[in-house]
Motif scaffolding. Sequence first.
Motif, short mmCIF file in Angstrom:
data_model
loop_
_atom_site.label_atom_id
_atom_site.label_comp_id
_atom_site.label_asym_id
_atom_site.label_seq_id
_atom_site.Cartn_x
_atom_site.Cartn_y
_atom_site.Cartn_z
N ALA A 42 1.06 -1.20 0.21
CA ALA A 42 -0.33 0.34 0.15
C ALA A 42 1.12 1.46 -0.56
CB ALA A 42 -1.04 0.09 1.37
N TRP A 43 2.55 1.12 0.63
CA TRP A 43 2.90 2.08 0.95
C TRP A 43 3.44 2.96 -0.32
CZ3 TRP A 43 3.69 6.09 4.03
CH2 TRP A 43 3.75 5.63 5.32
N ALA A 44 3.73 1.15 -1.71
CA ALA A 44 4.06 1.54 -2.99
C ALA A 44 3.16 2.35 -3.70
CB ALA A 44 4.55 0.42 -3.32
N CYS A 45 1.49 1.59 -3.83
CA CYS A 45 0.80 2.44 -4.11
C CYS A 45 0.40 3.71 -3.89
CB CYS A 45 -0.69 1.79 -4.29
SG CYS A 45 -0.64 -0.29 -4.73
N LEU A 46 0.41 4.15 -2.56
CA LEU A 46 0.34 5.43 -2.38
C LEU A 46 1.35 6.51 -3.07
CD1 LEU A 46 -0.77 6.09 1.35
CD2 LEU A 46 -2.47 6.44 -0.54
N ARG A 47 2.96 6.16 -3.03
CA ARG A 47 3.63 7.01 -3.28
C ARG A 47 3.38 7.31 -5.23
NH1 ARG A 47 7.95 3.77 -2.35
NH2 ARG A 47 7.82 2.40 -4.17
N CYS A 48 2.67 5.51 -5.83
CA CYS A 48 2.36 5.96 -7.24
C CYS A 48 1.11 7.45 -7.19
CB CYS A 48 2.35 4.46 -7.76
SG CYS A 48 0.78 4.61 -9.24
N ALA A 49 0.39 7.18 -6.21
CA ALA A 49 -0.50 8.10 -6.27
C ALA A 49 -0.36 9.23 -6.53
CB ALA A 49 -1.37 7.42 -5.42
N PHE A 50 0.79 9.68 -5.42
CA PHE A 50 0.24 11.15 -5.22
C PHE A 50 2.19 11.47 -6.19
CE2 PHE A 50 -1.57 10.22 -1.33
CZ PHE A 50 -2.56 11.07 -1.10
N SER A 51 3.07 10.53 -6.06
CA SER A 51 4.22 11.02 -6.81
C SER A 51 4.06 11.14 -8.68
CB SER A 51 4.96 10.71 -6.56
OG SER A 51 5.67 9.51 -6.47
N GLN A 52 3.43 10.05 -8.89
CA GLN A 52 3.57 9.98 -10.53
C GLN A 52 1.59 10.33 -10.73
OE1 GLN A 52 5.02 5.64 -9.98
NE2 GLN A 52 4.72 5.81 -12.64
N LEU A 53 0.89 9.77 -10.07
CA LEU A 53 -0.38 10.15 -10.97
C LEU A 53 -0.81 11.71 -10.04
CD1 LEU A 53 -2.12 6.56 -9.60
CD2 LEU A 53 -1.65 7.31 -12.49
N GLN A 54 0.17 11.88 -9.26
CA GLN A 54 -0.57 12.96 -9.17
C GLN A 54 -1.82 13.51 -8.39
OE1 GLN A 54 1.40 16.03 -12.04
NE2 GLN A 54 3.83 15.46 -10.64
N LEU A 55 -2.13 12.50 -7.62
CA LEU A 55 -3.97 12.95 -7.09
C LEU A 55 -3.65 13.81 -6.10
CD1 LEU A 55 -4.55 8.76 -6.97
CD2 LEU A 55 -5.17 10.54 -8.79
N PRO A 56 -4.55 14.69 -6.32
CA PRO A 56 -4.70 15.52 -5.05
C PRO A 56 -5.38 14.43 -3.61
CG PRO A 56 -7.07 15.91 -6.62
CD PRO A 56 -6.24 14.11 -6.83
N GLU A 57 -6.15 13.28 -3.58
CA GLU A 57 -6.50 12.36 -2.60
C GLU A 57 -6.24 10.92 -2.57
OE1 GLU A 57 -9.42 13.76 1.06
OE2 GLU A 57 -10.65 13.23 -1.23
#
Length: 189
Positions: free
Chosen positions: A115-130
Amino acid sequence: MTLIATLESPRLILRQWRDEDLDEFAALCADPQVMRYFPAPLTRLEAAALMGRLRGHFNEYGFGLWALERKDSGAFVGMTGLLNVSFDAPFTPAVEIGWRLARRHWGVGLASEAAWACLRCAFSQLQLPEVVAFTTASNLPSQKVMQAIGMQLDPDGAFAHPRLPADDPLRPHVLYRIDLQQWLHTVRA
Ligand SMILES: CC(C)(COP(=O)(O)OP(=O)(O)OC[C@H]1O[C@@H](n2cnc3c(N)ncnc32)[C@H](O)[C@@H]1OP(=O)(O)O)[C@@H](O)C(=O)NCCC(=O)NCCS
């Protein structure tokens, strides 16, 4: 749309689904313990259909629920990833994070690690707000993963899952959230 085919964590590769995963994926989804917070375990046919939908999500959005493989043994562990929430709720549109691991891989921190790896992807690669996460109120193991990765319970976010019948005890759900600022705070702590 760029496909994020794989992610990595210390012990895991998060990768695309392969046809050969079906036996173990079907066994995972047929395990009553794994599925105790869902309406029912899945048949092999239902698991195959779900795998198809998971692949479809990657094709459409470039991210999804990745298959988890242990780096040391190559063992299939389960799935963790990011999904567009597929129903309307006060918190949608939103991307949710979710997980389902085979029982023999519980209790060693692999769900939180993935899940940590996925959150990193969400915020740094996908640049999701939340990113949000939700589960039935009684699913405490899943809420522990949410807390472990820095997500916060939204006290006003509790909702009745619209896909479950009104009298289903699984229907009351809790909502957790994490935004970019909270994630940066968590990774720097
Ligand atoms: C929810 C689920 C993924 C949690 O799995 P898990 O292995 O308990 O979760 P984690 O990866 O965070 O591991 C935490 C546990 O590993 C232990 N652990 C051991 N080594 C660890 C390490 N290096 N790092 C972190 N935790 C470690 C922790 O102490 C904790 O154990 P505890 O629950 O006895 O306190 C799992 O129960 C599951 O697949 N459930 C069925 C599907 C489901 O309900 N999915 C969610 C639907 S919303």
